[in-house]
Motif scaffolding. Structure first.
Motif, PDB file in Angstrom:
ATOM      1  N   ILE A 176       0.862  -1.196   0.000  1.00 54.01           N
ATOM      2  CA  ILE A 176       0.000   0.000   0.000  1.00 54.01           C
ATOM      3  C   ILE A 176       0.892   1.238   0.000  1.00 54.01           C
ATOM      4  N   LYS A 177       0.493   2.212  -0.829  1.00 55.38           N
ATOM      5  CA  LYS A 177       1.166   3.515  -0.822  1.00 55.38           C
ATOM      6  C   LYS A 177       0.158   4.572  -0.402  1.00 55.38           C
ATOM      7  N   ILE A 178       0.517   5.363   0.602  1.00 57.81           N
ATOM      8  CA  ILE A 178      -0.361   6.477   0.979  1.00 57.81           C
ATOM      9  C   ILE A 178       0.200   7.763   0.366  1.00 57.81           C
ATOM     10  N   PHE A 213       5.271   5.765   1.133  1.00 56.70           N
ATOM     11  CA  PHE A 213       4.778   7.093   1.498  1.00 56.70           C
ATOM     12  C   PHE A 213       5.089   8.044   0.339  1.00 56.70           C
ATOM     13  N   ASP A 214       4.055   8.646  -0.225  1.00 54.03           N
ATOM     14  CA  ASP A 214       4.227   9.557  -1.357  1.00 54.03           C
ATOM     15  C   ASP A 214       3.942  10.983  -0.894  1.00 54.03           C
ATOM     16  N   ALA A 215       4.995  11.793  -0.773  1.00 49.49           N
ATOM     17  CA  ALA A 215       4.836  13.161  -0.263  1.00 49.49           C
ATOM     18  C   ALA A 215       4.234  14.108  -1.294  1.00 49.49           C
ATOM     19  N   ASN A 216       4.205  13.693  -2.562  1.00 48.29           N
ATOM     20  CA  ASN A 216       3.728  14.594  -3.625  1.00 48.29           C
ATOM     21  C   ASN A 216       4.385  15.973  -3.530  1.00 48.29           C
ATOM     22  N   ASN A 217       5.717  15.947  -3.307  1.00 48.40           N
ATOM     23  CA  ASN A 217       6.540  17.153  -3.441  1.00 48.40           C
ATOM     24  C   ASN A 217       6.307  18.218  -2.375  1.00 48.40           C
ATOM     25  N   PHE A 239      10.043   6.144  -0.151  1.00 46.71           N
ATOM     26  CA  PHE A 239       9.617   7.520   0.150  1.00 46.71           C
ATOM     27  C   PHE A 239       9.619   8.236  -1.203  1.00 46.71           C
ATOM     28  N   GLU A 240       8.402   8.591  -1.653  1.00 46.62           N
ATOM     29  CA  GLU A 240       8.248   9.067  -3.035  1.00 46.62           C
ATOM     30  C   GLU A 240       8.161  10.595  -3.109  1.00 46.62           C
ATOM     31  N   GLU A 241       8.838  11.159  -4.080  1.00 47.16           N
ATOM     32  CA  GLU A 241       8.813  12.598  -4.369  1.00 47.16           C
ATOM     33  C   GLU A 241       8.776  13.476  -3.115  1.00 47.16           C
ATOM     34  N   PRO A 242       9.803  13.364  -2.256  1.00 47.79           N
ATOM     35  CA  PRO A 242       9.792  14.150  -1.013  1.00 47.79           C
ATOM     36  C   PRO A 242       9.833  15.659  -1.268  1.00 47.79           C
ATOM     37  N   ALA A 265      10.550  10.736 -10.436  1.00 51.37           N
ATOM     38  CA  ALA A 265      10.588  10.745 -11.905  1.00 51.37           C
ATOM     39  C   ALA A 265       9.259  10.407 -12.575  1.00 51.37           C
ATOM     40  N   GLU A 266       8.143  10.456 -11.822  1.00 46.93           N
ATOM     41  CA  GLU A 266       6.854  10.347 -12.512  1.00 46.93           C
ATOM     42  C   GLU A 266       6.588  11.618 -13.325  1.00 46.93           C
ATOM     43  N   GLN A 267       7.279  12.710 -12.968  1.00 44.18           N
ATOM     44  CA  GLN A 267       7.147  13.963 -13.719  1.00 44.18           C
ATOM     45  C   GLN A 267       8.429  14.220 -14.508  1.00 44.18           C
ATOM     46  N   PRO A 314       7.236   1.867 -12.730  1.00 44.67           N
ATOM     47  CA  PRO A 314       6.496   2.922 -13.430  1.00 44.67           C
ATOM     48  C   PRO A 314       5.297   3.455 -12.652  1.00 44.67           C
ATOM     49  N   HIS A 315       5.140   4.760 -12.736  1.00 42.11           N
ATOM     50  CA  HIS A 315       3.928   5.430 -12.258  1.00 42.11           C
ATOM     51  C   HIS A 315       2.805   5.072 -13.229  1.00 42.11           C
ATOM     52  N   GLN A 316       1.595   4.896 -12.704  1.00 42.24           N
ATOM     53  CA  GLN A 316       0.493   4.545 -13.596  1.00 42.24           C
ATOM     54  C   GLN A 316      -0.820   4.732 -12.858  1.00 42.24           C
TER      55      GLN A 316
HETATM   56 CA    CA Z   1       3.420   9.830  -6.949  1.00 44.22          CA
END
Ligand code: CA
Length: 386
Positions: A176-178, A213-217, A239-242, A265-267, A314-316
């Motif tokens: 699970i990713k939050i 955990f995805d911080a969404n920047n 830990f994603e896109e901190p 790198a999803e962006q 990959p992001h999807q």
């Molecule tokens: Ca993301």
């Protein structure tokens, strides 16, 4: 006009040794599955037909409803008439460099991704082979997924736990990713609250269940280090896109200073930008098939990651065409270290597919029919077209 300009502005004609399946039309349109859906829940579809009666389907990122990519795709549609779908890689680079001054990132690469997926779908229908077979074969055709659960910045700790619990029980995900999906114009505004949510989710699922955990920047470098240390203590696996995606140096610094795997790198929209983020220190990358390069681009990313010893995850987030195109590529990766992303359990798009991608027993199965292997019902696409 010089010879070079004449060439780049003319039709994208194939050489005469190609297939007998010339492109007759390229349509680019937005689909709104339910009247109340905001743009982000719509789909940006590219549909390519051949003179021989075949149809290929592709999808662009639905950012802002995908309208910006669709505009570009409509602009290049005329020049594709008469081209051979089997020349898809040449077509891709010709169009990328024709439109490069619109910016090689975002709308243009989204349009090209959708076209590339549609041309691979056609290629499979011409050769009567599934995409994964044309890519060199599958290591696996059953793929576990992780539940990607967004919107947690706006929820209380209890609401986060309830939301995660519902999908954990109903979907049987492998991880699970939050995701935070917070306000990107503010940084570090509730670090204690964010850590409390991460702790509560860990308590819910137990010590051994894989969590991300995805911080969404949303953090500064210092804020990201503080949160990352807490995630290490809680046993999170990535830990994603901190920090902001456009600050590659900062993303690399956070990745290098923390022990937890930092993902980004999803962006990222070009292979060169992917190499930059790897060189900065990021060791797990997430390019998206509907944002950059389509199937051709993601396979190029795969080679780059293999050569650099970097995880490709990959992001999807699209539940239909983009999702299935992504599964075909994932099937071909030797080192597939993490489950596939599954962001949206919503069934709104299923009406358009004879065999909608629905997970069973915690896994997706890669379709084995020609091309993407998706049975698409044109009447439903056209009915929901905006
Ligand atoms: Ca993301």
């Amino acid at each position: 006009m010089d010879k070079m300009n004449t060439q780049t502005n003319s039709q994208i004609q194939a050489d005469q040794t190609g297939s007998s399946h010339r492109i007759s039309s390229v349509e680019a349109f937005q689909v709104s599955w339910r009247p109340t859906d905001p743009p982000g829940l719509r789909s940006a579809i590219v549909r390519v037909r051949t003179e021989s009666g075949l149809t290929g389907y592709g999808e662009a990122s639905p950012m802002m409803g995908g309208e910006h990519s669709l505009l570009v795709a409509r602009d290049f549609a005329d020049s594709l008439k008469g081209a051979d779908p089997l020349d898809h890689a040449v077509i891709y680079d010709r169009l990328l460099h024709r439109y490069i001054k619109l910016g090689p990132e975002g709308a243009v690469t989204g349009a090209l991704a959708a076209l590339d997926i549609a041309l691979w779908d056609l290629k499979g229908k011409i050769l009567n082979l599934p995409v994964y077979k044309m890519l060199g074969g599958a290591w696996r055709t059953s793929l576990p997924f992780y539940a990607s659960i967004g919107g947690n910045a706006a929820r209380s700790v209890d609401e986060v736990v309830k939301t995660v619990e519902a999908r954990w029980i109903s979907e049987q995900p492998a991880a699970i990713k939050i995701r935070w999906d917070g306000d990107r114009t503010r940084q570090d505004y509730d670090i204690p609250g964010d850590i409390a949510k991460a702790k509560a989710v860990r308590k819910l699922v137990g010590d051994d269940f894989p969590l991300a955990f995805d911080a969404n920047n949303q953090y500064s470098v210092g804020g990201a280090i503080r949160v990352g240390r807490a995630l290490e203590d809680l046993g999170y696996i990535w830990f994603e896109e901190p920090v902001q995606h456009y600050d590659v140096r900062a993303m690399g610094e956070v990745a290098q200073r923390l022990d937890i795997t930092v993902a980004a790198a999803e962006q990222t929209y070009t292979t060169q930008a992917l190499v930059d983020i790897i060189n900065a220190g990021v060791r797990m990358v997430q390019p998206d098939i509907v944002k950059m390069g389509g199937i051709t681009g993601l396979m190029q990313c795969s080679a780059i990651c293999y050569a650099h010893g970097v995880e490709l995850v990959p992001h999807q987030t699209q539940p239909g065409i983009g999702h299935v195109a992504n599964l075909h590529v994932l099937a071909t990766l030797m080192h597939n270290t993490k489950p596939a992303e599954f962001a949206d359990p919503d069934t709104r798009m299923h009406v358009a597919f004879e065999n909608p991608p629905i997970p069973e027993g915690g896994c997706f199965t890669v379709p084995d029919g020609p091309g993407l292997g998706l049975g698409i019902i044109d009447a439903e696409l056209d009915k929901h077209r905006t």
